[in-house]
Design a protein around this motif. Sequence first.
Motif, PDB file in Angstrom:
ATOM      1  N   PHE A 178       0.839  -1.199   0.000  1.00  0.00           N
ATOM      2  CA  PHE A 178       0.000   0.000   0.000  1.00  0.00           C
ATOM      3  C   PHE A 178       0.875   1.249   0.000  1.00  0.00           C
ATOM      4  O   PHE A 178       1.808   1.347   0.795  1.00  0.00           O
ATOM      5  CB  PHE A 178      -0.903   0.041   1.242  1.00  0.00           C
ATOM      6  N   GLY A 179       0.562   2.203  -0.895  1.00  0.00           N
ATOM      7  CA  GLY A 179       1.166   3.519  -0.837  1.00  0.00           C
ATOM      8  C   GLY A 179       0.342   4.358   0.129  1.00  0.00           C
ATOM      9  O   GLY A 179      -0.872   4.473  -0.052  1.00  0.00           O
ATOM     10  N   ILE A 180       0.988   4.930   1.138  1.00  0.00           N
ATOM     11  CA  ILE A 180       0.264   5.657   2.177  1.00  0.00           C
ATOM     12  C   ILE A 180       0.694   7.116   2.200  1.00  0.00           C
ATOM     13  O   ILE A 180       1.863   7.431   2.434  1.00  0.00           O
ATOM     14  CB  ILE A 180       0.524   5.040   3.577  1.00  0.00           C
ATOM     15  N   ASN A 181      -0.252   8.009   1.933  1.00  0.00           N
ATOM     16  CA  ASN A 181      -0.015   9.434   2.158  1.00  0.00           C
ATOM     17  C   ASN A 181      -0.940   9.888   3.286  1.00  0.00           C
ATOM     18  O   ASN A 181      -1.431   9.074   4.061  1.00  0.00           O
ATOM     19  CB  ASN A 181      -0.191  10.237   0.866  1.00  0.00           C
ATOM     20  N   ALA A 182      -1.182  11.181   3.397  1.00  0.00           N
ATOM     21  CA  ALA A 182      -2.023  11.694   4.489  1.00  0.00           C
ATOM     22  C   ALA A 182      -3.415  11.063   4.479  1.00  0.00           C
ATOM     23  O   ALA A 182      -4.018  10.857   5.536  1.00  0.00           O
ATOM     24  CB  ALA A 182      -2.128  13.220   4.393  1.00  0.00           C
ATOM     25  N   LEU A 183      -3.930  10.734   3.284  1.00  0.00           N
ATOM     26  CA  LEU A 183      -5.281  10.181   3.200  1.00  0.00           C
ATOM     27  C   LEU A 183      -5.384   8.812   3.865  1.00  0.00           C
ATOM     28  O   LEU A 183      -6.458   8.417   4.320  1.00  0.00           O
ATOM     29  CB  LEU A 183      -5.724  10.092   1.737  1.00  0.00           C
ATOM     30  N   GLY A 184      -4.276   8.078   3.934  1.00  0.00           N
ATOM     31  CA  GLY A 184      -4.304   6.796   4.626  1.00  0.00           C
ATOM     32  C   GLY A 184      -4.645   6.968   6.097  1.00  0.00           C
ATOM     33  O   GLY A 184      -5.427   6.199   6.661  1.00  0.00           O
ATOM     34  N   PHE A 185      -4.090   8.007   6.717  1.00  0.00           N
ATOM     35  CA  PHE A 185      -4.383   8.270   8.124  1.00  0.00           C
ATOM     36  C   PHE A 185      -5.784   8.848   8.296  1.00  0.00           C
ATOM     37  O   PHE A 185      -6.388   8.704   9.360  1.00  0.00           O
ATOM     38  CB  PHE A 185      -3.319   9.195   8.710  1.00  0.00           C
ATOM     39  N   ALA A 186      -6.308   9.489   7.244  1.00  0.00           N
ATOM     40  CA  ALA A 186      -7.683   9.985   7.279  1.00  0.00           C
ATOM     41  C   ALA A 186      -8.688   8.851   7.089  1.00  0.00           C
ATOM     42  O   ALA A 186      -9.885   9.036   7.307  1.00  0.00           O
ATOM     43  CB  ALA A 186      -7.895  11.042   6.192  1.00  0.00           C
ATOM     44  N   GLY A 187      -8.186   7.661   6.670  1.00  0.00           N
ATOM     45  CA  GLY A 187      -9.063   6.500   6.536  1.00  0.00           C
ATOM     46  C   GLY A 187      -9.311   6.044   5.119  1.00  0.00           C
ATOM     47  O   GLY A 187     -10.152   5.180   4.884  1.00  0.00           O
ATOM     48  N   TYR A 188      -8.565   6.600   4.147  1.00  0.00           N
ATOM     49  CA  TYR A 188      -8.754   6.217   2.743  1.00  0.00           C
ATOM     50  C   TYR A 188      -7.571   5.389   2.262  1.00  0.00           C
ATOM     51  O   TYR A 188      -6.436   5.861   2.236  1.00  0.00           O
ATOM     52  CB  TYR A 188      -8.880   7.455   1.862  1.00  0.00           C
TER      53      TYR A 188
END
Length: 278
Positions: free
Chosen positions: A243-253
Amino acid sequence: MKSELIWSKALETSRKAIDCAAVIPLETYKYKSIKKCFDFELRFLKRTFPKNLIDYGPKANPFIPWDRRLEVQAVNDNYTIILNKYPVQLGHLLLISNYWKPQNSWLSIDDFEAIAKVDNDTTGLWFFNSSKDAGASQPHRHFQLLRRDKYENICPRYEWFCSLLNNSEGFNSDIKQCISIKPRKSKLDIDAHDLFNSYKSMIIEMDLGNINNDDKPLKPYNLLITEKWISLIVRSKDRAHGFGINALGFAGYFLGTRRSDIDMLIKFGPESILKDVI
């Protein structure tokens, strides 16, 4: 009530940009609900990203100059709102600096004044990725906005962050030690100085360096900004378990690909993946 003139213009510009292929929406489908993922949204692309759209080798800066077909409007002499060329959500906005400013250097009051000017017209979920290791795709200064209406859920983990902000009894998480969160002042309009002061406070709290003495932050990080709070998340790398994780990953996306380890996500939950990028 916000006037949302920027949002109206963004939708009109999006329609024209799609017609001339300046904007290429990415079609996704939502993955079935998983008990461990109740406050996350997992999507997959319906088809693989077209190879002819992938640039190999050194890449030109797409923001100097920016594609005028993507331009929504100028914010001031130093910032412009444009469309994301490959949006999952139609009208995904980028706030870019008109002149070169590195993504991985300290943010300034000018950045937050530009954010405030846009947000006081059209609001939603703001996010910022400080560098490649925090999920940034471009080294040129840019912030991103996913517009939300008044009664729409800001993001899947909005209440999770509110619980962290309120230090709710019994709140526990494996990733909260890498997150700082500050309340926004309780008024309708976003305040640039309030946000900038919160940013500087979180920089100190998370030991990212001295904004006056260090050339740039000592660690990668993400920012999330909503109507109630601003949060900073310290990072170590941009990918884990496919998984590529940017800020949206922490927002739940989460946006999954064929390389994503869905079995691990189902067995241990998304926080186990986030834990591996902090």
